[in-house]
Scaffold this motif. Structure first.
Motif, PDB file in Angstrom:
ATOM      1  N   ALA A   1       0.814  -1.149   0.058  1.00 29.88           N
ATOM      2  CA  ALA A   1       0.061  -0.039  -0.007  1.00 29.88           C
ATOM      3  C   ALA A   1       0.860   1.083   0.003  1.00 29.88           C
ATOM      4  O   ALA A   1       2.080   1.115   0.407  1.00 29.88           O
ATOM      5  CB  ALA A   1      -1.012  -0.059   1.473  1.00 29.88           C
TER       6      ALA A   1
ATOM      7  N   THR B   1       6.606   4.474  -1.871  1.00 28.39           N
ATOM      8  CA  THR B   1       6.672   3.247  -1.593  1.00 28.39           C
ATOM      9  C   THR B   1       6.399   2.387  -2.997  1.00 28.39           C
ATOM     10  O   THR B   1       7.100   1.441  -3.150  1.00 28.39           O
ATOM     11  CB  THR B   1       5.951   2.648  -0.284  1.00 28.39           C
TER      12      THR B   1
ATOM     13  N   PRO C   1       9.902  14.227   8.787  1.00 31.11           N
ATOM     14  CA  PRO C   1       8.314  14.120   8.829  1.00 31.11           C
ATOM     15  C   PRO C   1       8.123  12.774   9.048  1.00 31.11           C
ATOM     16  O   PRO C   1       8.800  11.863   8.858  1.00 31.11           O
ATOM     17  CB  PRO C   1       8.229  14.086   7.242  1.00 31.11           C
TER      18      PRO C   1
ATOM     19  N   ILE D   1       2.232  12.270   3.481  1.00 34.04           N
ATOM     20  CA  ILE D   1       2.257  11.895   4.747  1.00 34.04           C
ATOM     21  C   ILE D   1       0.840  12.060   5.206  1.00 34.04           C
ATOM     22  O   ILE D   1       0.392  12.332   6.328  1.00 34.04           O
ATOM     23  CB  ILE D   1       3.036  12.575   5.604  1.00 34.04           C
TER      24      ILE D   1
ATOM     25  N   SER E   1       8.144  16.052   2.469  1.00 34.05           N
ATOM     26  CA  SER E   1       9.637  16.314   2.890  1.00 34.05           C
ATOM     27  C   SER E   1      10.041  17.282   3.645  1.00 34.05           C
ATOM     28  O   SER E   1      10.714  17.503   4.513  1.00 34.05           O
ATOM     29  CB  SER E   1      10.489  16.152   1.600  1.00 34.05           C
TER      30      SER E   1
ATOM     31  N   GLY F   1      11.918  13.188   0.392  1.00 36.54           N
ATOM     32  CA  GLY F   1      11.645  13.029  -1.346  1.00 36.54           C
ATOM     33  C   GLY F   1      12.062  14.021  -2.472  1.00 36.54           C
ATOM     34  O   GLY F   1      11.958  15.184  -1.865  1.00 36.54           O
TER      35      GLY F   1
HETATM   36  N1  F0G Z   1       8.092  11.729   3.441  1.00 38.16           N
HETATM   37  C1  F0G Z   1       7.900  11.014   2.297  1.00 38.16           C
HETATM   38  C2  F0G Z   1       8.265  11.835   0.926  1.00 38.16           C
HETATM   39  C3  F0G Z   1       7.022   9.792   2.220  1.00 38.16           C
HETATM   40  O1  F0G Z   1       6.710   9.277   0.985  1.00 38.16           O
HETATM   41  C4  F0G Z   1       6.911   9.195   3.496  1.00 38.16           C
HETATM   42  C5  F0G Z   1       5.976   8.120   3.698  1.00 38.16           C
HETATM   43  C6  F0G Z   1       7.175   9.945   4.584  1.00 38.16           C
HETATM   44  C7  F0G Z   1       7.884  11.065   4.808  1.00 38.16           C
HETATM   45  C8  F0G Z   1       6.893   9.513   6.130  1.00 38.16           C
HETATM   46  O2  F0G Z   1       7.666   8.152   6.269  1.00 38.16           O
HETATM   47  O3  F0G Z   1       5.864   7.051   6.737  1.00 38.16           O
HETATM   48  O4  F0G Z   1       7.980   6.156   7.484  1.00 38.16           O
HETATM   49  O5  F0G Z   1       6.764   7.893   8.675  1.00 38.16           O
HETATM   50  N2  F0G Z   1       5.408   7.409   2.688  1.00 38.16           N
HETATM   51  C9  F0G Z   1       4.801   6.108   2.388  1.00 38.16           C
HETATM   52  C10 F0G Z   1       4.514   5.708   0.840  1.00 38.16           C
HETATM   53  C11 F0G Z   1       3.682   5.937   3.555  1.00 38.16           C
HETATM   54  O6  F0G Z   1       3.576   5.002   0.792  1.00 38.16           O
HETATM   55  O7  F0G Z   1       5.282   6.021   0.202  1.00 38.16           O
HETATM   56  P1  F0G Z   1       7.147   7.080   7.435  1.00 38.16           P
END
Ligand code: F0G
Length: 368
Positions: A84, A89, A186, A252, A301, A329
């Protein structure tokens, strides 16, 4: 001769659950720049560094965990993986599944992932399903698929993901020579704050390696972990899950984080905090990073930077310290936000005729 970075598994093999016999699935992730943030340092009176995770192969920190998860999937004899995702991810899983020769299915919340991330999953040949629900609903389904169907789950509820992501902390310590005083990032599904804390703890004490005996401590201390959530999706601040999470920072936009207990432990054991920043503060920080530091990130980010700026304004950031912020990111994942001014209007590039004098006039240049 210059050293070619070999990806996080080979660089940190003795601190990861792998052996010489492991077939490593890698795209060369990790080894990302730790950039000194000049303007944030001037603002706070501390030395502030950005761990620029957009420089990973698929443009986010997820690749650190995905190299481990996909390596584990191959080791387990899996033929297909599922996750998911709010976008990153899925982009990472799709790329690493391709490298591993596995099928990949991704579940994303309909209409709530950025075009860049969507296109990555499609480009790498994943089967992408847009679920009529939010990320938390997608993760529910993915977990159930992993339990009852022949697919291998590569979300961060899979411990291999956290193992890979802890290498971010190792790299920070290896660059600075010791752990920072504060590490800011984040928080969404809360895997990354859990992973960094695990990495910092492991580096600050002797480590029993499965393959290399007892390794000495690398750092003399651990940082306070400061996590920031989007205000409309801040379950840790509320103290309970949020059923309808909402924020422009779609990465997020998560109401029921899977790594709840480990994130709380990271916050409390480290003497840290998890607080919220508004979408406006996130977009201001996004603009700060691109226009003052030269670092382009996606909105989610920027939540850590927004948090640091907010805490500084409240007089709660100590001076003379070392502070690292993970910017998770790349800005090209979701570039539309750069094309808006602070007041929300759209930026329109100026059109000019094919003529040097008009161009010079437009640029405010006088002839020499
Ligand atoms: N920053 C970015 C760019 C993310 O894609 C995510 C999470 C987070 C921060 C937060 O990190 O979940 O480890 O606390 N993205 C996930 C995804 C949920 O599906 O890409 P986290």
């Amino acid at each position: 001769m210059a050293h070619q970075w070999r990806g996080v598994i080979r660089e940190y093999a003795e601190r990861l659950p792998v052996t010489e016999a492991t077939t490593v699935i890698t795209l060369g992730e990790g080894g990302t720049p730790l950039v000194h943030a000049q303007k944030l340092s001037e603002l706070t009176g501390s030395q502030v560094y950005l761990k620029v995770e957009g420089m990973n192969p698929t443009g986010s920190f997820k690749d650190r965990g995905m190299t481990m998860a996909m390596t584990a999937a191959v080791e387990a004899g899996a033929k297909a993986v599922v996750c998911a995702s709010t976008g990153n991810t899925s982009a990472s899983a799709a790329a690493y599944a391709t490298a591993a020769g596995l099928k990949c299915a991704v579940l994303v919340p309909e209409g709530k992932i950025s075009m860049g991330k969507l296109s990555q999953a499609i480009a790498h040949g994943a089967t992408l399903l847009q679920v009529d629900g939010n990320f938390d609903n997608c993760l529910d389904i993915a977990r159930k698929l992993g339990e009852s169907y022949p697919v291998f789950l590569v979300n961060s509820v899979n411990p291999a993901r956290i193992q890979g992501q802890k290498t971010g902390a190792f790299e920070v310590v290896d660059s600075l020579g010791d752990a920072p005083d504060i590490h800011v990032l984040p928080v969404g599904n809360a895997g990354n704050i859990s992973a960094y804390w695990k990495g910092y703890k492991e580096y600050s004490a002797p480590y029993e390696s499965a393959t290399a005996g007892t390794l000495p401590a690398v750092s003399t201390k651990t940082p306070a972990m400061w996590g920031f959530q989007a205000a409309g999706a801040a379950p840790f601040v509320a103290g309970h899950p949020i059923t309808e999470p909402d924020t422009i920072a779609t990465a997020i936009r998560i109401g029921n984080p899977a790594s709840w207990d480990t994130a709380i432990a990271a916050r409390d054991e480290s003497g840290g905090l998890i607080e919220a920043v508004t979408d406006e503060e996130i977009l201001d920080a996004h603009r700060w990073l691109s226009s003052k530091e030269g670092v382009f990130v996606e909105p989610g980010s920027a939540a850590g930077v927004a948090g640091l700026i907010k805490k500084h304004a409240a007089g709660e950031v100590p001076t003379g310290k070392t502070i690292v912020i993970t910017v998770t990111g790349h800005g090209l994942k979701d570039p539309q936000w750069a094309l808006r001014t602070a007041d929300g209007s759209e930026v329109q590039p100026v059109k000019v005729p094919n003529d040097v004098v008009t161009v010079a006039t437009e640029l405010g240049l006088d002839a020499r």
